[in-house]
Design a protein around this motif. Structure first.
Motif: not given
Length: 323
Positions: A143-151, A153-162, A255-264
């Motif tokens: 699900s995009w919800v799962v992918i969005g949550g992982i992403l 967290n990965f891109l977090s400026p505080v604790s993200g691995i990136i 453009n896909g509501f789920e993906q855009i809405f989660i990352l927005q």
């Protein structure tokens, strides 16, 4: 003058016979393929109930819709909703975001499934090929919800691995989802990762359907893998590629509501607001159902225009298109 009057009796007998024979041949064909037509009944019922029956709802776009009055009882206001939509300050920025993001998706994500299908087809070991296919397909079912949550967290400026890696090399942390320049690359890369493997199914099926005799004849003539790819594989799947491209252009406003809405978020709203989220915010959350229907009808018309234009261009290029 009566001698020039045409009546049903004046139709030539040969024409009547040809029409009758055509009707008989049509019914004979249906009887021969009756089991295939029976298999179409459930799909036809599904589309009639869930796709065609609700189409009367487009009347809401031309009315001042009220739940109390219903669709038929609501006041007719004609094109007033469309005038209001075109006069909004942020409408054209949303339109630009939707078109630009969709074109970038086509440019970068459309060729990837073709490339993956060509690579998978070239794997000799059937077991290894199946394993790779499964690995490519699996992200589609996440699900995009799962992918969005992982992403996030990965891109977090505080604790993200990136950002941890960036800081380990002496750099400053970056809030990727808060900067406009990073939003579109993130959307495109995640789309490639999630959906490219699933898209390879169609192209891999088209490649599998190519006769092996063509490759054997080419090898006898001294053709290597690249020449077989250029002169046999790609020309044989060209019609499939054209059809898939036409269908993709037909949904250019989606453009896909789920993906855009989660990352927005409020920081990247200037580049992330597309018609799906725009309709959700102004139409559904605000209770303005007439406006939401107006936007949906507008995007559907734009999609039909792109579909017809791309199909016409395909016909001029010698391809059959979708009809």
């Amino acid at each position: 003058m009566g001698m020039f009057k045409k009546t049903a009796d004046s139709v030539p007998i040969t024409s009547q016979i040809s029409i009758t024979s055509k009707n008989r041949s049509l019914w004979n064909y249906i009887l021969r393929k009756r089991y295939l037509y029976l298999m179409l009944i459930p799909a036809s019922i599904y589309f009639l109930i869930f796709n065609y029956a609700p189409m009367y709802g487009i009347l809401i776009a031309f009315k001042d819709f009220s739940f109390k009055k219903g669709i038929w009882g609501s006041d007719w206001i004609g094109l007033e909703n469309f005038r209001y939509m075109f006069q909004l300050d942020n409408f054209y920025s949303v339109f630009t975001n939707s078109i630009l993001l969709s074109l970038l998706r086509i440019l970068f994500t459309f060729p990837i499934p073709i490339l993956l299908a060509l690579l998978l087809n070239d794997i000799k070991s059937s077991k290894y090929q199946k394993v790779m296919q499964t690995l490519f397909y699996l992200p589609h079912f996440v699900s995009w919800v799962v992918i969005g949550g992982i992403l996030i967290n990965f891109l977090s400026p505080v604790s993200g691995i990136i950002n941890i890696l960036i800081q380990s090399f002496g750099g400053e942390p970056i809030f990727f989802l808060a900067e406009d320049k990073y939003f579109k690359p993130i959307v495109i890369l995640t789309s490639i990762w999630k959906d490219s493997g699933w898209g390879t199914i169609i192209y891999l099926a088209a490649i599998t359907g190519i006769s092996s005799d063509l490759y054997e004849a080419a090898r006898i003539d001294g053709a290597n893998k690249l020449k077989c790819l250029r002169y046999i594989t790609l020309p044989c799947i060209k019609s499939t590629v054209v059809i898939m491209l036409i269908l993709r252009l037909g949904s250019i406003m989606n453009n896909g509501f789920e993906q855009i809405f989660i990352l927005q978020n409020s920081k990247n709203l200037g580049v992330s607001e597309v018609f799906e989220t725009y309709t959700y915010r102004l139409g559904l959350l605000g209770g303005r159902y007439s406006f939401a229907t107006t936007v949906g009808l507008f995007t559907s018309v734009i999609g039909i225009i792109f579909l017809l234009a791309s199909n016409k261009i395909a016909g001029k290029m010698g391809e059959e298109g979708i009809w």
